[in-house]
Motif scaffolding. Structure first.
Motif, short mmCIF file in Angstrom:
data_model
loop_
_atom_site.label_atom_id
_atom_site.label_comp_id
_atom_site.label_asym_id
_atom_site.label_seq_id
_atom_site.Cartn_x
_atom_site.Cartn_y
_atom_site.Cartn_z
N ILE A 257 0.87 12.90 -9.22
CA ILE A 257 0.09 11.79 -9.77
C ILE A 257 -0.11 12.02 -11.26
CG2 ILE A 257 -2.08 10.52 -9.62
CD1 ILE A 257 -2.32 11.44 -6.75
N GLU A 258 0.23 11.02 -12.06
CA GLU A 258 0.10 11.16 -13.51
C GLU A 258 -1.36 11.22 -13.93
OE1 GLU A 258 1.65 9.00 -17.63
OE2 GLU A 258 1.91 8.01 -15.70
N ASN A 259 -2.17 10.29 -13.46
CA ASN A 259 -3.59 10.24 -13.81
C ASN A 259 -4.39 10.29 -12.52
OD1 ASN A 259 -3.16 9.84 -16.67
ND2 ASN A 259 -2.53 7.77 -16.17
N LEU B 46 -1.38 21.71 -13.33
CA LEU B 46 -2.38 21.53 -12.27
C LEU B 46 -3.79 21.64 -12.83
CD1 LEU B 46 -3.14 21.25 -9.26
CD2 LEU B 46 -2.95 23.74 -9.09
N SER B 47 -4.01 22.63 -13.68
CA SER B 47 -5.34 22.82 -14.26
C SER B 47 -5.78 21.60 -15.06
CB SER B 47 -5.35 24.07 -15.13
OG SER B 47 -6.62 24.27 -15.71
N LYS B 48 -4.85 21.03 -15.82
CA LYS B 48 -5.18 19.85 -16.62
C LYS B 48 -5.55 18.66 -15.74
CE LYS B 48 -3.24 16.97 -20.31
NZ LYS B 48 -2.06 16.76 -21.20
N LYS B 49 -4.81 18.46 -14.66
CA LYS B 49 -5.11 17.35 -13.75
C LYS B 49 -6.46 17.55 -13.06
CE LYS B 49 -0.25 16.22 -12.88
NZ LYS B 49 -0.26 14.90 -13.54
N LEU B 50 -6.76 18.78 -12.65
CA LEU B 50 -8.05 19.05 -12.02
C LEU B 50 -9.20 18.88 -13.00
CD1 LEU B 50 -7.13 22.16 -9.83
CD2 LEU B 50 -7.48 19.81 -9.07
N LEU B 51 -8.96 19.20 -14.28
CA LEU B 51 -10.00 19.02 -15.30
C LEU B 51 -10.28 17.54 -15.52
CD1 LEU B 51 -11.87 20.35 -17.37
CD2 LEU B 51 -10.00 20.25 -19.01
N VAL B 52 -9.23 16.73 -15.60
CA VAL B 52 -9.40 15.28 -15.73
C VAL B 52 -10.09 14.72 -14.49
CG1 VAL B 52 -8.18 13.08 -15.95
CG2 VAL B 52 -7.44 15.06 -17.27
#
Length: 763
Positions: free
Chosen positions: A389-391, A422-428
């Protein structure tokens, strides 16, 4: 026979017992219907009664109620509006013109499927729901009647459902199964009963997934000349190790399987489903860590590519899949995708591999992602589903723990690439702890954290409020001149903007260099924005507005207006008066109607402080859609007072509370001539100067002013003194002397009043 009878008696005895506990009620969402599942003890008797508004399920010999607390966790109210329960019955209220299909699923479940129907209901009279089950395929299951011809074009009509006892208004449950000795002499009746039972059990098998359609029937030229069901499938099944390859052809459009055909591990996997009701796929389909080539990368790829096509130039599907998996194990997403797209059928049968290939190439799978349906599966699937998933929306339900466990099982070269993503997506998504945990596995290795990981870690520090640590980390990424340096530079400038701190001119120059170098990159537009703001933040406003005009002439209007508004805010805050006025009047002429509310307020406030009340009012007139916030109303009242419109200022202030509205209200009262009210307001604010001035201007100034007031007190004392006008000769000299002294005091008071003309103004 005696053993069968004993078993029957034991079943009936167990059926008569009460369950002794609440029956758990679960639900599942499907595209065309909603499913309610009752977990009941084995051998439970039940009946169902339904009408146009809902269905009622009654459990025999049960008086402990139902647990319906989690019914709407997975379904909405499209098909089921409400679920109510008492000690023995469960009422399912329809949310549409629906009909319920109620049937058993195994020995411990009762399933209620609610779907829309066009069946008419007359006067809301109860309609009996049969236990007939849905079948797989375009036609209902059919049987040949005794003596019927075998011509495939002369097929019999579908079997009719036996008539129900309408007097009872209920449908008995087929559980528990009762052994009934045949009492019919006519063999055709026995055959009809056998066909009915066979149809029910085949329907149950089709519903639960044991019986599925065989999609290869199109290739059988004589399929209509064969019976729909091969009677040999009812024989004792062969061991799981031996499979008769001819069964697929003999079975026609049906493929029969039993519980022996599915391993325990597969059954556990298939039993796991997502919160939306989708069944999780087998984790082995995404376990990239197990796809390493047996002879290393080069040798394995070479061997597989040699065997990719047969001697007749036909693509070998199994070899292609193995080649794609080997590519994916080593992180070559583009190559794996190219192999999978060599055949449309190959790509459609391996959608999970296609998604993983896109993730490795682009960082996400795209809008048509197949894996995106499984973000809350408790397996390795969760990792790739989240990455696809992008966003990632904060409202989504995900299993971040399963994703982090799967990440830790990957080879180190894949973790270096996937962990920051993965870390960036979980942060968003909003899970800062999970985002930090995704990077923690890399930090424990002997290798340094990659720049992408450092950048995400800086984002985590910014999210937790540790701005100084994040800024230091961003400086290191910028100095590394790595792939992430440009993005780190953007973050670095943004931290200064949010903290309202100045930026050095060399930072703006560095951003400009990156913006020119990456002008055709997706990050180029963001770098141009950062360049303009860095120029404005470093005080180079002429260069900032010039760069914005040149660099964004052909870009999207909304982006340009947003950037212009941000630059205008910095202009109003930090520019000197001459620079501000030069660009402010240009901004009013060009973009006042498209400027953000925040920028317009800063611009108008600065104009008001400089005394340009008319220009500020004209600026507000271009935006009639301004929100009537307290800040806006106070600023409009200030502008109105500057234009000597006290009544308009009072209208803007209304009933606003606070020191600033009260001070403006006092000025408006004073300007409109209501000095006594203004005197009281100044007194409440503790403004002695305003209180003295309004008191002096008031008609009742002698009462409002004290005699000990500086300057004005002497005038009050003189005005309140009484001259002795007696004509008596006695004491005339004394009275004359007192009059001369009072005259001198009055002269001194008048002289002091004239000297403080600035204090009193024109009055």
């Amino acid at each position: 026979m005696r053993g069968i009878f004993a078993t029957f008696c034991l079943t009936m005895a167990l059926t008569g017992m009460a369950s002794g506990a609440e029956i758990n009620v679960r639900s599942g969402a499907h595209p065309t219907f909603a499913r309610i599942v009752l977990d009941v003890p084995e051998g439970t008797n039940w009946t169902v009664q339904q009408g146009a508004s809902g269905a009622r399920v009654t459990i025999d010999n049960h008086a402990d109620g139902f647990d319906i607390s989690n019914v709407f966790d997975r379904i909405d109210q499209t098909y089921v509006e409400a679920v109510e329960a008492d000690a023995t019955t469960l009422d399912v209220k329809f949310g549409c013109r629906c009909l319920a299909q109620v049937y058993p699923s195994g020995p411990n479940m009762i399933v209620v499927d609610v779907a829309e129907t066009d069946q008419p209901f007359q006067d809301d009279q109860p309609v009996i729901s049969t236990t007939a089950l849905q079948f797989v395929g375009d036609q209902q299951l059919q049987f040949s009647q005794p003596g019927a011809i075998s011509d495939p074009t002369d097929l019999p009509a579908p079997m009719a459902v036996p008539e129900l006892d309408l007097a009872r208004n209920v449908t008995p449950s087929p559980l528990p199964a009762q052994i009934i000795e045949p009492q019919y002499e006519d063999q055709s009746d026995s055959l009809n009963m056998a066909q009915q039972k066979l149809a029910e059990h085949i329907g149950l098998a089709a519903t639960t997934g044991i019986l599925r359609a065989n999609r290869q029937w199109e290739s059988i030229p004589d399929r209509l000349q064969r019976p729909q069901i091969d009677t040999r499938v009812f024989d004792v099944p062969a061991p799981a190790e031996t499979v008769d390859p001819s069964n697929e052809l003999l079975n026609g459009n049906l493929r029969i399987s039993t519980s022996r055909d599915v391993s325990d591990a597969a059954m556990n996997t298939l039993a796991t489903s997502t919160s939306s009701g989708a069944r999780c796929i087998d984790p082995s389909e995404v376990q990239v860590q197990n796809w390493e080539g047996p002879a290393g990368f080069a040798a394995s790829i070479a061997a597989l590519r040699r065997e990719l096509f047969s001697e007749f130039d036909t693509l070998e599907a199994m070899t292609a899949v193995e080649l794609a998996r080997t590519y994916l194990h080593y992180g070559f997403g583009a190559e794996a995708q190219q192999v999978l797209l060599m055949s449309p059928k190959l790509a459609s049968e391996n959608r999970a591999l296609v998604d993983i290939a896109r993730i490795m190439e682009f960082g996400f799978s795209g809008q048509d992602s197949y894996l995106a349906n499984f973000v809350d599966c408790d397996s390795d699937v969760a990792l790739w589903a989240i990455l696809s998933i992008e966003n990632l929306q904060p409202t989504a339900t995900i299993d971040s723990s399963a994703a982090i466990r799967a990440l830790s099982g990957l080879p180190i070269h894949l973790r270096h690439f996937l962990a920051p993503n993965l870390s960036k997506k979980l942060l968003v998504y909003g899970d800062q702890d999970a985002a930090a945990a995704a990077l923690r596995g890399l930090e424990r290795t002997s290798e340094p954290l990659p720049s992408a990981g450092e950048l995400v870690k800086a984002d985590i520090e910014l999210a937790t409020g540790d701005v100084e640590a994040a800024r230091t980390r961003l400086e290191g990424i910028v100095a590394s001149n790595d792939q992430q340096s440009a993005e780190a530079l953007i973050r670095y400038v943004d931290t200064h903007l949010e903290a309202e701190q100045d930026i050095e001119e060399d930072i703006a120059t560095l951003v400009e260099a990156y913006a020119i170098e990456m002008r055709n990159d997706p990050l180029g537009e963001e770098l141009q924005r950062t360049h303009v703001l860095a120029l404005a933040k470093s005080g180079q406003f002429d260069a900032a507005f010039h760069a914005m005009t040149d660099g964004h002439a052909n870009s999207d209007v909304q982006v340009t207006d947003t950037l212009f508004s941000s630059a205008t805010v910095l202009l109003a805050r930090n520019a000197d008066d001459a620079t501000f006025l030069e660009h402010a009047f240009a901004a009013m002429t060009a973009r006042s109607d498209r400027m953000s509310v925040r920028a317009l307020m800063h611009l108008a406030a600065r104009l008001t402080r400089l005394g340009f009340y008319t220009e500020a009012e004209e600026l507000f007139s271009t935006r009639p859609d301004m929100p009537a916030t307290k800040e806006y109303r106070v600023l409009r009242a200030t502008v109105s007072l500057g234009l000597e419109k006290p009544r308009e200022a009072m209208a803007f202030l209304g009933r606003l509370d606070g020191e600033e509205p009260d001070r403006l209200r006092a000025r408006a009262r004073e300007m409109s001539g209501d000095y006594e009210v203004a005197h009281e307001l100044y007194g409440t604010l503790g403004d002695d100067d305003g209180q003295r001035q309004t008191a002096w201007l008031s008609e009742d100034w002698q009462r409002l002013l004290e005699t000990n007031e500086p300057v004005l007190g002497a005038a009050v004392d003189v005005a309140s003194s009484n001259l002795d006008l007696s004509t008596d000769v006695e004491g005339m000299l004394g009275r004359t002397q007192d009059a001369l002294e009072e005259s001198g005091q009055a002269r001194d008071a008048i002289q002091q009043l004239l000297q403080v003309n600035d204090f009193l103004g024109e009055n």
